[in-house]
Design a protein around this motif. Sequence first.
Motif, PDB file in Angstrom:
ATOM      1  N   LEU A 153       0.803  -1.160   0.059  1.00 49.85           N
ATOM      2  CA  LEU A 153      -0.018  -0.021   0.098  1.00 49.85           C
ATOM      3  C   LEU A 153       1.021   1.346   0.074  1.00 49.85           C
ATOM      4  O   LEU A 153       0.422   2.242  -0.204  1.00 49.85           O
ATOM      5  N   LYS A 154       2.092   1.165   0.201  1.00 51.00           N
ATOM      6  CA  LYS A 154       3.058   2.179   0.286  1.00 51.00           C
ATOM      7  C   LYS A 154       3.580   2.608  -1.210  1.00 51.00           C
ATOM      8  O   LYS A 154       4.144   3.768  -1.348  1.00 51.00           O
ATOM      9  N   ILE A 155       3.212   1.694  -2.225  1.00 48.83           N
ATOM     10  CA  ILE A 155       3.590   1.878  -3.614  1.00 48.83           C
ATOM     11  C   ILE A 155       2.654   3.284  -4.291  1.00 48.83           C
ATOM     12  O   ILE A 155       1.276   3.307  -3.780  1.00 48.83           O
ATOM     13  N   ASP A 156       3.301   3.999  -5.038  1.00 54.56           N
ATOM     14  CA  ASP A 156       2.474   5.020  -5.480  1.00 54.56           C
ATOM     15  C   ASP A 156       1.161   4.545  -6.209  1.00 54.56           C
ATOM     16  O   ASP A 156       1.054   3.860  -6.899  1.00 54.56           O
ATOM     17  N   PRO A 157       0.163   5.271  -5.412  1.00 46.55           N
ATOM     18  CA  PRO A 157      -1.135   4.936  -5.895  1.00 46.55           C
ATOM     19  C   PRO A 157      -1.297   4.819  -7.624  1.00 46.55           C
ATOM     20  O   PRO A 157      -2.195   4.175  -8.177  1.00 46.55           O
ATOM     21  N   LYS A 158      -0.443   5.827  -8.303  1.00 51.92           N
ATOM     22  CA  LYS A 158      -0.826   5.808  -9.622  1.00 51.92           C
ATOM     23  C   LYS A 158      -0.168   4.556 -10.348  1.00 51.92           C
ATOM     24  O   LYS A 158      -0.487   4.300 -11.616  1.00 51.92           O
ATOM     25  N   LEU A 159       0.621   3.817  -9.710  1.00 48.03           N
ATOM     26  CA  LEU A 159       1.407   2.718 -10.259  1.00 48.03           C
ATOM     27  C   LEU A 159       0.492   1.327  -9.757  1.00 48.03           C
ATOM     28  O   LEU A 159       0.694   0.451 -10.251  1.00 48.03           O
ATOM     29  N   ARG A 160      -0.603   1.655  -9.116  1.00 49.31           N
ATOM     30  CA  ARG A 160      -1.311   0.305  -8.696  1.00 49.31           C
ATOM     31  C   ARG A 160      -2.573   0.137  -9.900  1.00 49.31           C
ATOM     32  O   ARG A 160      -2.896   1.261 -10.698  1.00 49.31           O
ATOM     33  N   ASP A 161      -2.977  -0.954 -10.089  1.00 50.34           N
ATOM     34  CA  ASP A 161      -3.882  -1.424 -11.213  1.00 50.34           C
ATOM     35  C   ASP A 161      -5.142  -0.704 -10.937  1.00 50.34           C
ATOM     36  O   ASP A 161      -5.931  -0.473 -11.917  1.00 50.34           O
ATOM     37  N   ASN A 162      -5.773  -0.884  -9.793  1.00 50.46           N
ATOM     38  CA  ASN A 162      -6.949  -0.491  -9.282  1.00 50.46           C
ATOM     39  C   ASN A 162      -6.998  -0.076  -7.879  1.00 50.46           C
ATOM     40  O   ASN A 162      -6.463  -0.550  -7.184  1.00 50.46           O
ATOM     41  N   GLU A 163      -8.240   0.443  -7.770  1.00 49.18           N
ATOM     42  CA  GLU A 163      -8.416   0.792  -6.074  1.00 49.18           C
ATOM     43  C   GLU A 163      -9.043  -0.494  -5.642  1.00 49.18           C
ATOM     44  O   GLU A 163      -9.130  -0.416  -4.297  1.00 49.18           O
ATOM     45  N   HIS A 164      -9.828  -1.415  -6.094  1.00 53.69           N
ATOM     46  CA  HIS A 164     -10.370  -2.305  -5.680  1.00 53.69           C
ATOM     47  C   HIS A 164      -9.577  -3.223  -4.562  1.00 53.69           C
ATOM     48  O   HIS A 164      -9.875  -3.573  -3.595  1.00 53.69           O
ATOM     49  N   LYS A 205      -6.005   3.732   7.214  1.00 58.23           N
ATOM     50  CA  LYS A 205      -6.484   5.035   7.147  1.00 58.23           C
ATOM     51  C   LYS A 205      -5.596   5.611   6.007  1.00 58.23           C
ATOM     52  O   LYS A 205      -6.113   6.708   5.391  1.00 58.23           O
ATOM     53  N   ARG A 206      -4.253   5.469   5.790  1.00 60.05           N
ATOM     54  CA  ARG A 206      -3.682   5.896   4.806  1.00 60.05           C
ATOM     55  C   ARG A 206      -3.929   5.795   3.399  1.00 60.05           C
ATOM     56  O   ARG A 206      -4.308   6.560   2.537  1.00 60.05           O
ATOM     57  N   ALA A 207      -4.400   4.365   3.251  1.00 55.89           N
ATOM     58  CA  ALA A 207      -4.932   3.786   2.013  1.00 55.89           C
ATOM     59  C   ALA A 207      -6.419   4.349   1.851  1.00 55.89           C
ATOM     60  O   ALA A 207      -6.705   4.777   0.651  1.00 55.89           O
ATOM     61  N   LEU A 208      -7.284   4.584   2.785  1.00 59.09           N
ATOM     62  CA  LEU A 208      -8.504   5.190   2.570  1.00 59.09           C
ATOM     63  C   LEU A 208      -8.514   6.829   2.204  1.00 59.09           C
ATOM     64  O   LEU A 208      -9.096   7.249   1.147  1.00 59.09           O
ATOM     65  N   ALA A 209      -7.393   7.456   2.613  1.00 58.94           N
ATOM     66  CA  ALA A 209      -7.150   8.835   2.510  1.00 58.94           C
ATOM     67  C   ALA A 209      -6.820   9.026   1.028  1.00 58.94           C
ATOM     68  O   ALA A 209      -7.074  10.013   0.297  1.00 58.94           O
ATOM     69  N   GLU A 210      -5.986   8.096   0.696  1.00 58.90           N
ATOM     70  CA  GLU A 210      -5.478   8.344  -1.054  1.00 58.90           C
ATOM     71  C   GLU A 210      -6.699   7.973  -1.978  1.00 58.90           C
ATOM     72  O   GLU A 210      -6.489   8.319  -3.323  1.00 58.90           O
ATOM     73  N   VAL A 211      -7.940   7.556  -1.518  1.00 57.18           N
ATOM     74  CA  VAL A 211      -8.964   7.272  -2.541  1.00 57.18           C
ATOM     75  C   VAL A 211      -9.838   8.143  -3.000  1.00 57.18           C
ATOM     76  O   VAL A 211     -10.573   8.714  -2.034  1.00 57.18           O
ATOM     77  N   PRO A 212     -10.072   8.739  -4.208  1.00 54.75           N
ATOM     78  CA  PRO A 212     -11.278   9.844  -4.389  1.00 54.75           C
ATOM     79  C   PRO A 212     -12.492   8.911  -4.242  1.00 54.75           C
ATOM     80  O   PRO A 212     -12.880   8.223  -5.228  1.00 54.75           O
ATOM     81  N   ILE A 213     -13.372   9.283  -3.178  1.00 54.67           N
ATOM     82  CA  ILE A 213     -14.330   8.257  -3.261  1.00 54.67           C
ATOM     83  C   ILE A 213     -15.577   8.508  -4.461  1.00 54.67           C
ATOM     84  O   ILE A 213     -16.543   7.541  -4.491  1.00 54.67           O
ATOM     85  N   ASP A 214     -15.532   9.729  -4.879  1.00 53.39           N
ATOM     86  CA  ASP A 214     -16.426   9.979  -6.166  1.00 53.39           C
ATOM     87  C   ASP A 214     -16.076   9.160  -7.590  1.00 53.39           C
ATOM     88  O   ASP A 214     -16.684   9.239  -8.141  1.00 53.39           O
ATOM     89  N   LYS A 215     -15.168   8.457  -7.425  1.00 48.76           N
ATOM     90  CA  LYS A 215     -14.779   7.630  -8.807  1.00 48.76           C
ATOM     91  C   LYS A 215     -14.975   6.259  -8.331  1.00 48.76           C
ATOM     92  O   LYS A 215     -14.348   5.525  -9.283  1.00 48.76           O
ATOM     93  N   LEU A 216     -15.292   5.715  -7.308  1.00 49.45           N
ATOM     94  CA  LEU A 216     -15.166   4.326  -6.807  1.00 49.45           C
ATOM     95  C   LEU A 216     -16.291   3.500  -7.387  1.00 49.45           C
ATOM     96  O   LEU A 216     -17.479   4.194  -7.772  1.00 49.45           O
ATOM     97  N   SER A 217     -16.047   2.343  -7.805  1.00 51.18           N
ATOM     98  CA  SER A 217     -17.091   1.528  -8.195  1.00 51.18           C
ATOM     99  C   SER A 217     -17.940   0.997  -7.076  1.00 51.18           C
ATOM    100  O   SER A 217     -17.424   1.118  -6.002  1.00 51.18           O
ATOM    101  N   PRO A 218     -19.103   0.148  -7.233  1.00 57.53           N
ATOM    102  CA  PRO A 218     -19.855  -0.078  -6.197  1.00 57.53           C
ATOM    103  C   PRO A 218     -19.079  -1.075  -5.216  1.00 57.53           C
ATOM    104  O   PRO A 218     -19.016  -0.904  -4.020  1.00 57.53           O
TER     105      PRO A 218
END
Length: 205
Positions: free
Chosen positions: A108-119, A138-151
């Motif tokens: 989870l410390k990998i750059d979020p831009k390099l991850r395949d998906n938020e899933h 908490k850090r992982a949740l803070a990195e996620v834009p919730i308005d772009k999430l799938s169900p």
Amino acid sequence: LVDFPYGCVEQTMSRFLPSVLVTKAFKQAGLPAPKLANRLPAITSDSFTRLARLQHVDGAWGWWEFDESSPFMTALVLDGLVRAKEAGYPAPDSIGIKKALDWAEGWLKIDPKLRDNEHDSLYLAYALARYGRSEAAKRALAEVPIDKLSPSEMAYAALARGALGEKPDVLLSMLRRSAHVEGGRVRWQSNDRYEWGEEATAVVL
């Protein structure tokens, strides 16, 4: 599912965990144990042995013993093991839970831009929260834009926030709005990139 074939990690979990949870549900409901409940100790022992053998040197799990370590499969096993423990079936020391949690935190410390998906990130965050690794979750949740999430991603985020003792009201409201009502049935749309069939609906429920 008791007779579900198992070879890979996913098949092992799909046989082991539902068997444990169904037996627990019968007991909590005050119902007689399922007919095949007497096979549960053997299924549990076999599954633990297999998961210990399939765990990678780095602490994670993939689909198999010598493939690439997978954040999703690691989250699946960690999630399953804590649920099994709550049902009275704790994992033996041969399964390196701490090592798996350390791997998950590192991933989870990998750059979020390099991850395949938020899933995968959110499922790992939920698993970490369940084991008390609150800061990493908490850090992982803070990195996620919730308005772009799938169900399903919304569902994992809500589960993670709940496990952290927070109220996931915003996410639950978003899930309600994203539901598809079809002929009296309610479902949530799966993401074809990494989900099959009605997986999203199952995760949300």
